[in-house]
Enzyme design. Sequence first.
Site, PDB file in Angstrom:
ATOM      1  N   HIS A 127      39.518  28.292  -7.217  1.00 23.95           N
ATOM      2  CA  HIS A 127      40.560  29.247  -6.801  1.00 23.95           C
ATOM      3  C   HIS A 127      40.653  29.391  -5.274  1.00 23.95           C
ATOM      4  CE1 HIS A 127      41.489  30.387 -10.822  1.00 23.95           C
ATOM      5  NE2 HIS A 127      40.307  30.933 -11.051  1.00 23.95           N
ATOM      6  N   ASP A 164      39.259  24.400 -16.879  1.00 19.19           N
ATOM      7  CA  ASP A 164      38.993  25.834 -16.841  1.00 19.19           C
ATOM      8  C   ASP A 164      40.166  26.582 -17.474  1.00 19.19           C
ATOM      9  OD1 ASP A 164      37.007  27.742 -14.977  1.00 19.19           O
ATOM     10  OD2 ASP A 164      38.975  28.642 -15.312  1.00 19.19           O
TER      11      ASP A 164
END
Length: 308
Positions: A127, A164
């Site tokens: 991220h 993910d």
Amino acid sequence: MTSTAFISHRDCYLHDMGSYHPESPARLSAISDHLIAQGLEAYFVHHEAPLATLEQLARVHPAAHLEHLKRKSPQLGIVHLDPDTAMCPHTWQAALRSAGAGIEAVDLVMRGEVENAFCAVRPPGHHAERENAMGFCFFNNIAVAAAHALAAHGLERVAIVDFDVHHGNGTEDAFRNDPRVLMTSIFQHPFFPYCGADSHADNMLNVPLPAGADSEQFRAVVSEQWLPRLRQFRPQMVLISAGFDAHGEDEMGNMRLTEKDFAWVTDEVRRIAKETAQGRIVSMLEGGYSLSSLARSVAAHLRALADL
């Protein structure tokens, strides 16, 4: 059996964002304990993660981002960068180890010392955007590793596979429209970080899946979309953002994968890597917050990597 490196460091256990935070040191302990209990520890070549250098990080993150994080690093207590992402006195060092693990893994694989590697590290990375820490992430570990493979080893084509439950927005930010990097990903949508589904970059194959998506839907995406695109791209190395929070037992998301799915996708990626990349794979831990399913899923992933 394939030679597989297992890279970690005790500093990664010291990063602590608070006693109730799901991204906790217990994640690495659960993985280690399960591997020992299953008798798997002895099958891997163990390495300690070095510290990434600022020069290596700067291939992805501008100096201002690195300086900002260094300034924010507290001497005592916990400092929040956002409601989800916080630094303690050990975070900076742990983040350098996490990024350094990917660099070490690339070097080991490129030197032919191992065929593939798994980095059991935290904080995670996918991220972290070029100029923004977020989503439990500070440096984009997988992007730093990919950039190292390109810059230090002269590779021309690197693929990043991300399974993910959350979209790897930071990885997309690092490599959007870079023809040297192909990113293939699945993620729950709509869901944090609320992007990725509308990407139009030619080198981004982002496939959003609805809440409740199961093994059949996941495997169809991999078989029908990921694998043909990867074969067409012919990567010289494959990197995996190995998040295990799409497991049905993980309350962080709402997908319904099992450890068998993670083993299956690892086998499929290994097949591609053997065809085009001399088997070279570097996998890095991202999400996974239910300790039991995380540990079982990592073990399944490692068994597939090591062909056990």
